[in-house]
Write a protein that holds these residues in place. Structure first.
Motif, PDB file in Angstrom:
ATOM      1  N   ARG A 196     -12.598  32.064  28.107  1.00 23.65           N
ATOM      2  CA  ARG A 196     -11.150  32.365  28.235  1.00 23.65           C
ATOM      3  C   ARG A 196     -11.202  32.926  29.914  1.00 23.65           C
ATOM      4  N   LEU A 197     -11.995  33.983  30.115  1.00 26.13           N
ATOM      5  CA  LEU A 197     -12.085  34.389  31.698  1.00 26.13           C
ATOM      6  C   LEU A 197     -12.391  33.436  32.538  1.00 26.13           C
ATOM      7  N   ALA A 198     -13.641  32.591  32.047  1.00 24.89           N
ATOM      8  CA  ALA A 198     -13.955  31.423  32.988  1.00 24.89           C
ATOM      9  C   ALA A 198     -12.872  30.577  33.318  1.00 24.89           C
ATOM     10  N   GLY A 199     -12.004  30.167  32.331  1.00 28.93           N
ATOM     11  CA  GLY A 199     -10.724  29.258  32.710  1.00 28.93           C
ATOM     12  C   GLY A 199     -10.077  30.001  33.489  1.00 28.93           C
ATOM     13  N   VAL A 200      -9.715  31.276  33.518  1.00 27.21           N
ATOM     14  CA  VAL A 200      -8.753  32.107  34.365  1.00 27.21           C
ATOM     15  C   VAL A 200      -9.602  31.975  35.896  1.00 27.21           C
ATOM     16  N   ALA A 201     -10.812  32.049  35.971  1.00 34.40           N
ATOM     17  CA  ALA A 201     -11.396  32.075  37.306  1.00 34.40           C
ATOM     18  C   ALA A 201     -11.283  30.708  37.868  1.00 34.40           C
ATOM     19  N   ALA A 202     -11.613  29.790  36.959  1.00 33.96           N
ATOM     20  CA  ALA A 202     -11.433  28.046  37.331  1.00 33.96           C
ATOM     21  C   ALA A 202     -10.277  27.951  37.891  1.00 33.96           C
ATOM     22  N   LEU A 203      -8.928  28.418  37.398  1.00 30.06           N
ATOM     23  CA  LEU A 203      -7.598  28.188  37.674  1.00 30.06           C
ATOM     24  C   LEU A 203      -7.279  28.833  39.039  1.00 30.06           C
ATOM     25  N   LEU A 204      -7.865  30.104  39.262  1.00 30.33           N
ATOM     26  CA  LEU A 204      -7.858  30.806  40.671  1.00 30.33           C
ATOM     27  C   LEU A 204      -8.656  30.029  41.808  1.00 30.33           C
ATOM     28  N   ALA A 205      -9.963  29.545  41.438  1.00 33.97           N
ATOM     29  CA  ALA A 205     -10.537  28.745  42.374  1.00 33.97           C
ATOM     30  C   ALA A 205     -10.007  27.516  42.552  1.00 33.97           C
ATOM     31  N   PHE A 206      -9.603  26.871  41.661  1.00 31.73           N
ATOM     32  CA  PHE A 206      -8.728  25.661  42.013  1.00 31.73           C
ATOM     33  C   PHE A 206      -7.479  25.623  42.798  1.00 31.73           C
ATOM     34  N   VAL A 207      -6.694  26.535  42.777  1.00 29.32           N
ATOM     35  CA  VAL A 207      -5.820  26.946  43.705  1.00 29.32           C
ATOM     36  C   VAL A 207      -5.980  27.304  44.899  1.00 29.32           C
ATOM     37  N   ALA A 208      -7.297  28.181  45.018  1.00 30.14           N
ATOM     38  CA  ALA A 208      -7.611  28.330  46.345  1.00 30.14           C
ATOM     39  C   ALA A 208      -8.445  27.093  47.010  1.00 30.14           C
TER      40      ALA A 208
END
Length: 225
Positions: A196-208
């Motif tokens: 779940r946290l990896a998904g949140v991290a992936a979303l932040l990374a995608f936006v950046a």
């Protein structure tokens, strides 16, 4: 998101943002100097600044720990004035800043190299000082390269792990970032929480990264024009 996850996200984003802001002035200065410097030793300086990109992050963290620990040269100096860095949120920011610095410098340098020196020379002949010509001509023309570098640095700081875990530890609620929390949950066998946290991290990374790619493409079109 739960309160814990929200706190982790806010802390991680704040650390990345603060680290990027801290390295922005010295990074821009180093990039400009490298872009204009044609003398001996330029390649050596460029190589030294790029080392965090190729060294294992744990090696960088170990160096920081040796420097800032109680027995290290900087650690003794900081201890004398009552400042503690190791295993504090400040250490998270420092580790992220060191790991992100080369990305800012390399991109900003390419931006400065695209600026026609003749435009700066014209500004100087019109009475601008070197500093005034930099802020009125050079920096506005190179800002896209600087912005891309800042976004790359921010993206790198978001996912920093190796250097951080050595110099700041993995203290929940104090120095723990998203990447450190994912590691901890994986070690504890709580794979669902880690994913779940990896998904949140992936979303932040995608936006950046998406913002960086968009700015890079825009910069490329402007240069060709």
């Amino acid at each position: 998101m739960t309160d814990d996850t929200t706190g982790l996200v806010l802390f991680t984003v704040t650390v990345a943002a603060v680290a990027t802001l801290i390295i922005l002035p010295p990074g821009v200065a180093a990039a400009y100097a490298l872009a204009r410097w044609r003398g001996p030793g330029r390649g050596l300086v460029d190589t030294v600044l790029a080392l965090p990109l190729v060294l294992p992050p744990t090696a960088v963290g170990l160096v920081l720990l040796e420097l800032l620990g109680r027995n290290g040269p900087l650690g003794r100096l900081l201890d004398a004035v009552g400042v503690e860095v190791v295993f504090t949120p400040g250490a998270v920011v420092l580790a992220s800043a060191v790991m992100a610095f080369p990305l800012l410098v390399r991109s900003a340098r390419s931006g400065f190299e695209e600026v026609d020196p003749r435009l700066v020379a014209v500004a100087r002949t019109l009475g601008d000082s070197r500093a005034r010509a930099f802020f009125r001509v050079t920096l506005p023309l190179a800002w896209r390269g600087v912005a891309v570098g800042a976004l790359l640095a921010f993206s790198r700081a978001l996912g920093e792990f190796g250097a951080t875990v050595l110099v700041a530890g993995n203290i929940p609620g104090r120095t723990q970032t998203l990447s450190l929390a994912i590691f901890q949950y994986t070690q504890l066998g709580q794979d669902a929480q880690a994913l779940r946290l990896a998904g949140v991290a992936a979303l932040l990374a995608f936006v950046a990264v998406y913002a960086t790619e968009g700015l890079t493409r825009w910069r490329g079109r402007r240069v060709r024009a």
